[in-house]
Scaffold this active site. Structure first.
Site, PDB file in Angstrom:
ATOM      1  CB  SER A  12      -0.918   0.002   1.234  1.00 11.13           C
ATOM      2  OG  SER A  12      -0.134  -0.001   2.410  1.00 11.13           O
ATOM      3  CB  SER A 132      17.058  -6.804   6.216  1.00 16.68           C
ATOM      4  OG  SER A 132      17.612  -6.560   7.481  1.00 16.68           O
ATOM      5  CE1 TYR A 146      12.588  -0.926  10.922  1.00 18.42           C
ATOM      6  CE2 TYR A 146      14.718   0.188  10.979  1.00 18.42           C
ATOM      7  CZ  TYR A 146      13.694  -0.408  10.266  1.00 18.42           C
ATOM      8  OH  TYR A 146      13.771  -0.506   8.900  1.00 18.42           O
ATOM      9  CE  LYS A 150      13.453  -3.803   8.847  1.00 16.79           C
ATOM     10  NZ  LYS A 150      12.602  -4.517   7.883  1.00 16.79           N
TER      11      LYS A 150
HETATM   12  N1  LIG Z   1      12.209   3.946   4.529  1.00 24.15           N
HETATM   13  C1  LIG Z   1      13.400   3.628   4.966  1.00 24.15           C
HETATM   14  O1  LIG Z   1      14.239   4.503   5.255  1.00 24.15           O
HETATM   15  C2  LIG Z   1      13.796   2.170   5.062  1.00 24.15           C
HETATM   16  C3  LIG Z   1      15.164   1.863   5.162  1.00 24.15           C
HETATM   17  C4  LIG Z   1      15.546   0.529   5.271  1.00 24.15           C
HETATM   18  C5  LIG Z   1      14.583  -0.461   5.297  1.00 24.15           C
HETATM   19  N2  LIG Z   1      13.262  -0.131   5.213  1.00 24.15           N
HETATM   20  C6  LIG Z   1      12.281  -1.226   5.260  1.00 24.15           C
HETATM   21  O2  LIG Z   1      11.567  -1.250   4.045  1.00 24.15           O
HETATM   22  C7  LIG Z   1      10.303  -1.876   4.256  1.00 24.15           C
HETATM   23  C8  LIG Z   1       9.207  -1.052   3.587  1.00 24.15           C
HETATM   24  O3  LIG Z   1       9.142   0.192   4.234  1.00 24.15           O
HETATM   25  P1  LIG Z   1       8.814   1.568   3.475  1.00 24.15           P
HETATM   26  O4  LIG Z   1       9.991   2.439   3.652  1.00 24.15           O
HETATM   27  O5  LIG Z   1       8.296   1.314   2.135  1.00 24.15           O
HETATM   28  O6  LIG Z   1       7.688   2.124   4.468  1.00 24.15           O
HETATM   29  P2  LIG Z   1       6.147   2.495   4.258  1.00 24.15           P
HETATM   30  O7  LIG Z   1       5.981   3.349   3.055  1.00 24.15           O
HETATM   31  O8  LIG Z   1       5.684   3.018   5.567  1.00 24.15           O
HETATM   32  O9  LIG Z   1       5.466   1.080   3.949  1.00 24.15           O
HETATM   33  C9  LIG Z   1       5.304   0.116   4.949  1.00 24.15           C
HETATM   34  C10 LIG Z   1       4.312  -0.938   4.478  1.00 24.15           C
HETATM   35  O10 LIG Z   1       4.204  -1.942   5.509  1.00 24.15           O
HETATM   36  C11 LIG Z   1       2.824  -2.255   5.643  1.00 24.15           C
HETATM   37  N3  LIG Z   1       2.501  -2.758   6.982  1.00 24.15           N
HETATM   38  C12 LIG Z   1       2.791  -2.179   8.172  1.00 24.15           C
HETATM   39  N4  LIG Z   1       2.248  -2.904   9.170  1.00 24.15           N
HETATM   40  C13 LIG Z   1       1.595  -3.964   8.597  1.00 24.15           C
HETATM   41  C14 LIG Z   1       0.814  -5.040   9.097  1.00 24.15           C
HETATM   42  N5  LIG Z   1       0.542  -5.195  10.404  1.00 24.15           N
HETATM   43  N6  LIG Z   1       0.318  -5.926   8.209  1.00 24.15           N
HETATM   44  C15 LIG Z   1       0.535  -5.787   6.880  1.00 24.15           C
HETATM   45  N7  LIG Z   1       1.244  -4.776   6.350  1.00 24.15           N
HETATM   46  C16 LIG Z   1       1.758  -3.873   7.199  1.00 24.15           C
HETATM   47  C17 LIG Z   1       2.099  -0.944   5.359  1.00 24.15           C
HETATM   48  O11 LIG Z   1       0.777  -1.208   4.906  1.00 24.15           O
HETATM   49  P3  LIG Z   1      -0.560  -0.960   5.756  1.00 24.15           P
HETATM   50  O12 LIG Z   1      -0.279   0.084   6.778  1.00 24.15           O
HETATM   51  O13 LIG Z   1      -1.560  -0.546   4.710  1.00 24.15           O
HETATM   52  O14 LIG Z   1      -0.869  -2.304   6.337  1.00 24.15           O
HETATM   53  C18 LIG Z   1       2.929  -0.368   4.222  1.00 24.15           C
HETATM   54  O15 LIG Z   1       2.457  -0.831   2.973  1.00 24.15           O
HETATM   55  C19 LIG Z   1      10.155  -2.031   5.765  1.00 24.15           C
HETATM   56  O16 LIG Z   1      10.446  -3.357   6.143  1.00 24.15           O
HETATM   57  C20 LIG Z   1      11.202  -1.071   6.314  1.00 24.15           C
HETATM   58  O17 LIG Z   1      11.649  -1.442   7.594  1.00 24.15           O
HETATM   59  C21 LIG Z   1      12.848   1.159   5.074  1.00 24.15           C
END
Ligand SMILES: NC(=O)c1ccc[n+]([C@@H]2O[C@H](COP(=O)([O-])OP(=O)(O)OC[C@H]3O[C@@H](n4cnc5c(N)ncnc54)[C@H](OP(=O)(O)O)[C@@H]3O)[C@@H](O)[C@H]2O)c1
Length: 275
Positions: A12, A132, A146, A150
């Protein structure tokens, strides 16, 4: 040949949404899943199938995988992408919030993997890509749960990679540094909420500003870049075990692993307090 079938969690928003689009463009039959199904209408318009998924509810995960297998007879690729940051000082984050962090980032990812593996083992091929973070290699203050989640994903994936090798199933880690997504605001807001009225409140506010600023920082990459790397990992005939993404991500991972802990602490402290 029929199109390979992919499930993308966290469809999403952010990395998951763009990964679903890019896999679709590369000919995969894509199922994108998240709690906010209304946020996946754009994916549907591109022909991507969307499903409700809550990674804290076992039945929800079972329904998703059973439904995909019933419709397609196979799952070739699972992108375990969904996740969030429950930030705050270790002393003040409520244990319920800490458990919720692990429920999604670790146990949800693990359960989704358990559900697809029988199908992949039976086919003697398949791929699980776990999103990750460099947060699985290094740590920063006020991100304890967090980072712990990870680090757990790293250890779990390393075990699983060896367990799955005889069955022809690849387990791959994608390791982004900072990315411009909603993740930053969610982490920032949780930090302030868990620090309110505590000795950490002042630092939490400063850190919230820094986390939110990440969405316009040159240190961060766009989510599309992470999606590109995920698609590369999905398609590469001989995939690597790990794919760092973003500026200095690989260097940070190496530093976190090989530099003396006190040196890493000192550098992190300098960067952190400069925020
Ligand atoms: N952004 C960064 O700086 C960064 C850096 C390194 C790694 N990451 C990792 O990348 C991944 C994606 O993150 P993003 O940056 O794209 O963040 P984001 O835009 O906030 O997306 C997070 C997604 O996780 C879903 N989610 C959260 N809780 C959930 C649940 N209980 N059940 C099902 N879905 C759930 C959310 O969907 P709903 O809320 O609609 O359920 C949303 O689609 C994560 O694992 C994050 O830790 C991010």
């Amino acid at each position: 040949m029929t199109a390979p079938v992919a499930i993308v969690t966290g469809g999403s928003s952010g990395i998951g949404e763009l990964t679903a689009h890019q896999l679709n463009e590369r000919g995969f039959t894509v199922y994108a899943a998240a709690r906010r199904t209304d946020r996946m209408k754009g994916l549907e318009r591109s022909g991507i199938r969307t499903r409700a998924l809550d990674l804290t509810v076992d039945r929800s995960m079972q329904d998703l995988v059973e439904g995909v297998v019933a419709e397609q007879g196979r799952v070739d690729l699972l992108i375990n992408n969904a996740g969030f940051g429950a930030f705050g000082a270790v002393e003040t984050v409520a244990m319920a919030d800490a458990k919720a962090q692990f429920e999604v980032n670790v146990f949800g990812l693990a359960r989704m993997t358990q559900l697809v593996l029988p199908h992949m083992r039976a086919a003697r091929r398949g791929r699980v890509i776990n999103v990750s973070s460099i947060a699985g290699y290094v740590a920063e203050p006020y991100g304890g749960w967090y980072h712990a989640s990870k680090h757990a994903v790293e250890g779990l994936s390393d075990c699983l990679r060896m367990e799955m090798k005889p069955f022809g199933v690849d387990i791959i880690l994608v390791e982004p540094g900072p990315v411009r997504t909603e993740w930053n605001a969610i982490a920032a807001n949780s930090l302030v909420a868990s620090s309110k009225g505590t000795p950490y409140a002042k630092q939490a506010k400063a850190t919230r500003r820094a986390l939110k600023a990440m969405n316009s920082s040159i240190l961060a990459v766009p989510a599309s870049r992470v999606a590109e790397v995920i698609v590369t990992a999905a398609l590469n005939e001989k995939p690597s075990a790990r794919y760092p993404v973003g500026r200095r991500a690989a260097a940070i991972m190496i530093a976190g692993k090989y530099l003396p802990t006190k040196a890493v602490d000192a550098v992190t402290g300098l960067l952190y307090h400069a925020r």
